[in-house]
Write a protein that holds these residues in place. Sequence first.
Motif, mmCIF file in Angstrom:
data_model
loop_
_atom_site.group_PDB
_atom_site.id
_atom_site.type_symbol
_atom_site.label_atom_id
_atom_site.label_comp_id
_atom_site.label_asym_id
_atom_site.label_seq_id
_atom_site.Cartn_x
_atom_site.Cartn_y
_atom_site.Cartn_z
ATOM 1 N N GLU A 115 -114.023 6.348 -62.974
ATOM 2 C CA GLU A 115 -113.702 7.772 -63.119
ATOM 3 C C GLU A 115 -114.975 8.577 -63.397
ATOM 4 O OE1 GLU A 115 -109.109 7.374 -64.764
ATOM 5 O OE2 GLU A 115 -110.741 7.525 -66.216
ATOM 6 N N ASP A 116 -115.856 8.032 -64.229
ATOM 7 C CA ASP A 116 -117.136 8.682 -64.510
ATOM 8 C C ASP A 116 -117.977 8.769 -63.234
ATOM 9 O OD1 ASP A 116 -119.375 9.494 -66.534
ATOM 10 O OD2 ASP A 116 -120.233 7.870 -65.341
ATOM 11 N N MET A 117 -117.977 7.701 -62.441
ATOM 12 C CA MET A 117 -118.752 7.695 -61.205
ATOM 13 C C MET A 117 -118.220 8.731 -60.224
ATOM 14 S SD MET A 117 -118.673 6.536 -57.841
ATOM 15 C CE MET A 117 -120.021 6.504 -56.675
ATOM 16 N N ILE A 118 -116.892 8.859 -60.124
ATOM 17 C CA ILE A 118 -116.290 9.855 -59.230
ATOM 18 C C ILE A 118 -116.722 11.261 -59.659
ATOM 19 C CG2 ILE A 118 -114.100 10.915 -58.517
ATOM 20 C CD1 ILE A 118 -112.889 8.019 -58.720
ATOM 21 N N THR A 133 -111.316 4.967 -76.775
ATOM 22 C CA THR A 133 -112.553 4.800 -77.539
ATOM 23 C C THR A 133 -113.730 4.416 -76.652
ATOM 24 O OG1 THR A 133 -112.115 2.468 -78.033
ATOM 25 C CG2 THR A 133 -111.283 4.111 -79.610
ATOM 26 N N ILE A 134 -113.500 4.256 -75.345
ATOM 27 C CA ILE A 134 -114.575 3.908 -74.423
ATOM 28 C C ILE A 134 -115.313 5.184 -74.040
ATOM 29 C CG2 ILE A 134 -115.163 2.927 -72.174
ATOM 30 C CD1 ILE A 134 -112.445 1.398 -72.360
ATOM 31 N N ARG A 135 -116.618 5.128 -74.143
ATOM 32 C CA ARG A 135 -117.454 6.261 -73.757
ATOM 33 C C ARG A 135 -118.468 5.772 -72.734
ATOM 34 N NH1 ARG A 135 -122.160 8.627 -75.740
ATOM 35 N NH2 ARG A 135 -122.354 7.094 -77.404
ATOM 36 N N SER A 173 -125.083 3.516 -65.441
ATOM 37 C CA SER A 173 -124.374 3.928 -66.653
ATOM 38 C C SER A 173 -123.878 2.696 -67.393
ATOM 39 C CB SER A 173 -123.195 4.842 -66.306
ATOM 40 O OG SER A 173 -122.251 4.134 -65.530
ATOM 41 N N VAL A 174 -123.518 2.898 -68.640
ATOM 42 C CA VAL A 174 -122.891 1.851 -69.438
ATOM 43 C C VAL A 174 -121.649 2.417 -70.101
ATOM 44 C CG1 VAL A 174 -124.961 0.457 -69.855
ATOM 45 C CG2 VAL A 174 -124.406 2.331 -71.429
ATOM 46 N N ALA A 175 -120.646 1.566 -70.255
ATOM 47 C CA ALA A 175 -119.456 1.890 -71.038
ATOM 48 C C ALA A 175 -119.643 1.234 -72.388
ATOM 49 C CB ALA A 175 -118.200 1.355 -70.357
ATOM 50 N N ILE A 176 -119.431 2.016 -73.434
ATOM 51 C CA ILE A 176 -119.623 1.500 -74.789
ATOM 52 C C ILE A 176 -118.367 1.736 -75.619
ATOM 53 C CG2 ILE A 176 -122.137 1.753 -74.742
ATOM 54 C CD1 ILE A 176 -121.795 4.336 -76.382
ATOM 55 N N ASP A 177 -118.188 0.887 -76.625
ATOM 56 C CA ASP A 177 -117.065 1.068 -77.543
ATOM 57 C C ASP A 177 -117.512 1.943 -78.715
ATOM 58 O OD1 ASP A 177 -118.508 -0.581 -79.313
ATOM 59 O OD2 ASP A 177 -117.183 -2.313 -79.030
ATOM 60 N N ALA A 178 -116.630 2.128 -79.684
ATOM 61 C CA ALA A 178 -116.905 3.019 -80.821
ATOM 62 C C ALA A 178 -118.109 2.555 -81.639
ATOM 63 C CB ALA A 178 -115.664 3.118 -81.712
ATOM 64 N N GLY A 201 -119.538 -2.738 -70.253
ATOM 65 C CA GLY A 201 -119.661 -2.820 -68.807
ATOM 66 C C GLY A 201 -120.724 -1.858 -68.335
ATOM 67 N N SER A 202 -121.007 -1.926 -67.046
ATOM 68 C CA SER A 202 -122.048 -1.077 -66.476
ATOM 69 C C SER A 202 -121.717 -0.769 -65.023
ATOM 70 C CB SER A 202 -123.405 -1.793 -66.574
ATOM 71 O OG SER A 202 -124.447 -0.995 -66.066
ATOM 72 N N ALA A 203 -122.250 0.347 -64.549
ATOM 73 C CA ALA A 203 -122.102 0.737 -63.143
ATOM 74 C C ALA A 203 -123.448 1.247 -62.660
ATOM 75 C CB ALA A 203 -121.049 1.833 -63.001
ATOM 76 N N ASN A 204 -123.704 1.038 -61.380
ATOM 77 C CA ASN A 204 -124.834 1.737 -60.776
ATOM 78 C C ASN A 204 -124.317 2.466 -59.545
ATOM 79 O OD1 ASN A 204 -124.761 -0.307 -58.823
ATOM 80 N ND2 ASN A 204 -126.746 -1.121 -59.318
ATOM 81 N N MET A 205 -124.859 3.637 -59.300
ATOM 82 C CA MET A 205 -124.355 4.508 -58.249
ATOM 83 C C MET A 205 -125.524 5.133 -57.508
ATOM 84 S SD MET A 205 -122.678 6.891 -61.180
ATOM 85 C CE MET A 205 -122.358 5.447 -62.176
ATOM 86 N N TYR A 206 -125.295 5.443 -56.233
ATOM 87 C CA TYR A 206 -126.412 5.802 -55.361
ATOM 88 C C TYR A 206 -125.853 6.285 -54.023
ATOM 89 C CZ TYR A 206 -124.785 1.082 -54.627
ATOM 90 O OH TYR A 206 -123.956 -0.007 -54.477
ATOM 91 N N PRO A 207 -126.694 6.908 -53.190
ATOM 92 C CA PRO A 207 -126.239 7.222 -51.835
ATOM 93 C C PRO A 207 -125.979 5.920 -51.073
ATOM 94 C CG PRO A 207 -128.220 8.459 -52.380
ATOM 95 C CD PRO A 207 -128.023 7.434 -53.465
#
Length: 177
Positions: A110-113, A7-9, A62-67, A73-79
């Motif tokens: 997994e989303d970041m990859i 249910t995590i998106r 990005s953010v991970a959200i429930d239903a 949670g959150s992630a930040n990604m960059y060079p």
Amino acid sequence: MTVSPTTIRVRDARADDWPSILPFFREIVAAGQTYAYDPALTDDQARDLWMSPSSAVTSRTSVAIDAEGNILGSANMYPNRPGPGAHVASASFMVAASARGQGVGRTLCEDMITWATERGFRAIQFNAVVETNTAAVHLWQSLGFRIIGTVPEAFHHPTHGYVGLHVMHRPLPIRQP
């Protein structure tokens, strides 16, 4: 709170998500166990550090959200580096205490990859994984990252004293033009 990994998106973070991210950002930074961020950061400084500009092409928050749409949670990604080092991605991840151990970090990574692969990065490098953060180390290893070095005593942990910071690396499939 209990969530199911199914249910995590994950979606791109929006400016109006920051008030939901800030409490767990503050909690994690104040604990001093996993990030070398200054706990005295103002809210604006913390936001500027974590949230990528919406116009950024090579970075993302990005953010991970429930239903129900709650941010878990959150992630930040960059060079990882500019210029000649910009072909290697990096990222940071934070998960709210109430959602830890439920697949949120895995889903964010997994989303970041996927994001890094789709943008043509050749690898991902995490520069500073605190060696006592065994949950994160094991998670990253299960996702294909290897410890390629450890900087001794590079992090001052509040209970363990001076501990090492792992540099972790994962190659990505090379996309053909």
